[in-house]
Design a protein around this motif. Sequence first.
Motif, PDB file in Angstrom:
ATOM      1  N   GLU A   1      48.759  52.857  33.909  1.00 50.77           N
ATOM      2  CA  GLU A   1      49.292  52.030  35.000  1.00 50.77           C
ATOM      3  C   GLU A   1      48.221  51.080  35.541  1.00 50.77           C
TER       4      GLU A   1
ATOM      5  N   ILE B   1      46.884  37.536  34.963  1.00 52.28           N
ATOM      6  CA  ILE B   1      47.842  36.434  34.811  1.00 52.28           C
ATOM      7  C   ILE B   1      48.216  35.834  36.164  1.00 52.28           C
ATOM      8  N   ALA B   2      48.555  36.673  37.136  1.00 43.95           N
ATOM      9  CA  ALA B   2      49.090  36.185  38.410  1.00 43.95           C
ATOM     10  C   ALA B   2      48.011  35.648  39.343  1.00 43.95           C
TER      11      ALA B   2
ATOM     12  N   THR C   1      45.662  50.047  43.462  1.00 43.29           N
ATOM     13  CA  THR C   1      45.926  48.680  43.918  1.00 43.29           C
ATOM     14  C   THR C   1      44.844  48.235  44.896  1.00 43.29           C
TER      15      THR C   1
ATOM     16  N   ASP D   1      47.781  48.208  33.115  1.00 42.58           N
ATOM     17  CA  ASP D   1      48.904  47.280  33.259  1.00 42.58           C
ATOM     18  C   ASP D   1      48.756  46.436  34.521  1.00 42.58           C
ATOM     19  N   LEU D   2      48.332  47.071  35.605  1.00 47.19           N
ATOM     20  CA  LEU D   2      48.112  46.343  36.851  1.00 47.19           C
ATOM     21  C   LEU D   2      47.031  45.280  36.667  1.00 47.19           C
TER      22      LEU D   2
ATOM     23  N   ASN E   1      46.186  43.738  33.881  1.00 39.36           N
ATOM     24  CA  ASN E   1      46.736  42.649  33.067  1.00 39.36           C
ATOM     25  C   ASN E   1      47.622  41.725  33.906  1.00 39.36           C
ATOM     26  N   LYS E   2      48.407  42.304  34.816  1.00 40.40           N
ATOM     27  CA  LYS E   2      49.246  41.482  35.696  1.00 40.40           C
ATOM     28  C   LYS E   2      48.389  40.638  36.630  1.00 40.40           C
TER      29      LYS E   2
END
Length: 160
Positions: A43, A53-54, A144, A46-47, A49-50
């Motif tokens: 997780e 991009i963002a 996060t 994945d966070l 990688n997001k």
Amino acid sequence: MVLGLLFAGCGYVPSAVYAQKALGESVFVELKVNLPNPENSVELKDLMNKIIIARFQTRVASKEEADSIIIVQIDKIADTTSAISSSAFTTYYRVNAYVTYTYDNKKGTHRSFNAMGYYDYNVSLDNPLTTYNNRYYAINQAFTQTVDQFVAQISFEGQK
């Protein structure tokens, strides 16, 4: 239009601009899996990688093509009691997640950042699956916070 002029006039620069200066146009995320928490480890990747991009507005690339490599290592996940019932049972825990972020770029820069995040979750004495799900969610929320700290550090590095 007016808002754009206002931001341009005050010297506002998005943090993504600074992050791109530090990381380049493409990034590869390497994960050191935390064996006691493999699902949360995935997780976290994945966070990341997001976020690449963002927030960084760069692209995720293979290790060979990347301008920078970010290594994510979960050092420790610790649960501590934060509330006890009148029957002396733990009703709330606080999970603390300790993560080391290391990045190397093609310019020869190598930096490591230690980050810590936390989140409280409740215990269900009736259903252990509920407790497991609450802990899983809490760990991801703590991650996060560590990612937010890493984003701030990278943006700061890009200002130099």
